[in-house]
Design a protein around this motif. Sequence first.
Motif, PDB file in Angstrom:
ATOM      1  N   LEU A   1       0.849  -1.519  -0.141  1.00 42.45           N
ATOM      2  CA  LEU A   1       0.149   0.134  -0.547  1.00 42.45           C
ATOM      3  C   LEU A   1       0.893   1.346  -0.174  1.00 42.45           C
ATOM      4  O   LEU A   1       1.869   1.173   0.636  1.00 42.45           O
ATOM      5  N   VAL A   2       0.716   2.237  -1.355  1.00 38.53           N
ATOM      6  CA  VAL A   2       1.510   3.167  -1.042  1.00 38.53           C
ATOM      7  C   VAL A   2       0.290   4.587  -0.838  1.00 38.53           C
ATOM      8  O   VAL A   2      -0.895   5.073  -1.268  1.00 38.53           O
ATOM      9  N   ILE A   3       0.824   4.982   0.142  1.00 32.10           N
ATOM     10  CA  ILE A   3       0.001   7.064   0.281  1.00 32.10           C
ATOM     11  C   ILE A   3       0.734   7.653  -0.550  1.00 32.10           C
ATOM     12  O   ILE A   3       1.913   7.729   0.227  1.00 32.10           O
ATOM     13  N   SER A   4      -0.363   8.347  -1.566  1.00 34.59           N
ATOM     14  CA  SER A   4       1.006   9.121  -1.562  1.00 34.59           C
ATOM     15  C   SER A   4       0.396  10.958  -1.966  1.00 34.59           C
ATOM     16  O   SER A   4       1.575  11.207  -1.316  1.00 34.59           O
ATOM     17  N   ASN A   5       0.019  11.239  -0.130  1.00 41.80           N
ATOM     18  CA  ASN A   5      -1.303  12.238  -0.325  1.00 41.80           C
ATOM     19  C   ASN A   5      -2.282  12.645   1.105  1.00 41.80           C
ATOM     20  O   ASN A   5      -2.121  10.853   1.123  1.00 41.80           O
ATOM     21  N   THR A   6      -1.473  13.274   1.694  1.00 41.59           N
ATOM     22  CA  THR A   6      -2.864  13.069   3.106  1.00 41.59           C
ATOM     23  C   THR A   6      -3.051  14.669   3.013  1.00 41.59           C
ATOM     24  O   THR A   6      -1.785  15.531   3.197  1.00 41.59           O
ATOM     25  N   GLN A   7      -4.338  14.937   3.525  1.00 39.86           N
ATOM     26  CA  GLN A   7      -4.277  16.781   2.924  1.00 39.86           C
ATOM     27  C   GLN A   7      -5.448  16.575   4.341  1.00 39.86           C
ATOM     28  O   GLN A   7      -5.903  17.002   4.335  1.00 39.86           O
ATOM     29  N   GLY A   8      -4.955  18.087   4.711  1.00 41.17           N
ATOM     30  CA  GLY A   8      -5.889  18.357   5.994  1.00 41.17           C
ATOM     31  C   GLY A   8      -7.505  19.045   5.161  1.00 41.17           C
ATOM     32  O   GLY A   8      -6.883  19.713   4.094  1.00 41.17           O
ATOM     33  N   SER A   9      -8.324  19.439   6.257  1.00 42.15           N
ATOM     34  CA  SER A   9      -9.124  20.130   5.647  1.00 42.15           C
ATOM     35  C   SER A   9      -8.868  21.820   5.413  1.00 42.15           C
ATOM     36  O   SER A   9      -9.699  22.329   5.615  1.00 42.15           O
TER      37      SER A   9
END
Length: 164
Positions: free
Chosen positions: A83-91
């Motif tokens: 599993l590759v998490i490419s991005n996480t973005q807060g609101s």
Amino acid sequence: MKKIIFMVAAVAFLGTYSVTAQEVAANAKTEIKKAKKEKKAKLPKVEGAGMVFESETIDYGTIAHNADGKREFVFVNNGNKPLVISNTQGSCGCTVPVTPKDPIKPGEKGVIGVKYATDRVGPFTKTVTVTSNAEGMPTKVLTIKGTILADPAAAPAGTEPTKS
């Protein structure tokens, strides 16, 4: 003579009791092992990369102004590929997630850290959007919520912060 009979009865009773305690301990260990196996078995397996969170919402509860705002979303790759998490973005700028750098191998746990700016007083509900290669779920929205109390010194005279 009465003492001898009493001693024999006490030894017999305690001997029976200790065997029962050992049996209970062995049964408890067996039940714990079964529960762990059932928990692992409940994760649905997917073809490709997968992502199952222990909880998709973190409730901070009611916390003090400027308290530690760091929390963690824990997940498992329930697929058969990394599993590759490419991005996480807060609101918003007050919610800052931390993206895992390395791929998460099948069956392994991963963590997405999140820090909320607790210098803002009042209730909050924010989201973190996760972008990954998870099969059938390229984006996942996680939620954080809670209430930040005002400093007692900052409250107007004669009023107290409400507790929930």
